[in-house]
Design a protein around this motif. Structure first.
Motif, PDB file in Angstrom:
ATOM      1  N   CYS A   1       0.378   3.186   4.017  1.00 59.63           N
ATOM      2  CA  CYS A   1       0.652   2.322   5.191  1.00 59.63           C
ATOM      3  C   CYS A   1       1.645   1.391   5.135  1.00 59.63           C
TER       4      CYS A   1
ATOM      5  N   CYS B   1      -7.139   2.914   3.079  1.00 54.88           N
ATOM      6  CA  CYS B   1      -6.113   3.314   2.257  1.00 54.88           C
ATOM      7  C   CYS B   1      -5.671   2.012   1.283  1.00 54.88           C
ATOM      8  N   CYS B   2      -5.544   0.697   2.076  1.00 55.70           N
ATOM      9  CA  CYS B   2      -5.367  -0.362   1.334  1.00 55.70           C
ATOM     10  C   CYS B   2      -6.710  -0.812   0.575  1.00 55.70           C
TER      11      CYS B   2
ATOM     12  N   CYS C   1       0.896  -1.274   0.083  1.00 59.22           N
ATOM     13  CA  CYS C   1       0.159  -0.068   0.085  1.00 59.22           C
ATOM     14  C   CYS C   1       0.833   1.105   0.027  1.00 59.22           C
TER      15      CYS C   1
HETATM   16 ZN   LIG Z   1      -2.793   0.899   3.524  1.00 56.00          ZN
END
Ligand SMILES: [Zn+2]
Length: 78
Positions: free
Chosen positions: A10, A44-45, A7
């Motif tokens: 993160c 986010c992923c 990602c």
């Molecule tokens: Zn992420």
């Protein structure tokens, strides 16, 4: 292009989960539940997997034409 291994935000490993996701969604499962099921919980992923588009098949012909032109150019030189 291809799914990134990690990602961008993160750094979690996501590259190994993309194929599972695509296969389960093709079988008709809901994308959000598939992501929960394979352990992708951070948004986010999730966006990394949801927003990925495989364009490699569309891009490859341009590289083949470029290589062909390069060979023509090299054969014209003397
Ligand atoms: Zn992420």
């Amino acid at each position: 292009m291809l799914i990134p291994v990690r990602c961008f935000t993160c750094g979690a490993l996501i590259g190994d989960k993309y194929e599972k996701f695509v296969n389960k969604v093709k079988e008709g499962e809901e994308p959000g539940k598939v992501l929960d099921g394979i352990g992708v919980r951070r948004y986010c992923c999730r966006r990394m997997i949801l927003s990925n588009i495989n364009i490699i098949d569309h891009v490859l012909p341009y590289y083949e034409v470029r290589a062909e032109r390069q060979r023509e150019y090299e054969s014209e030189q003397y």
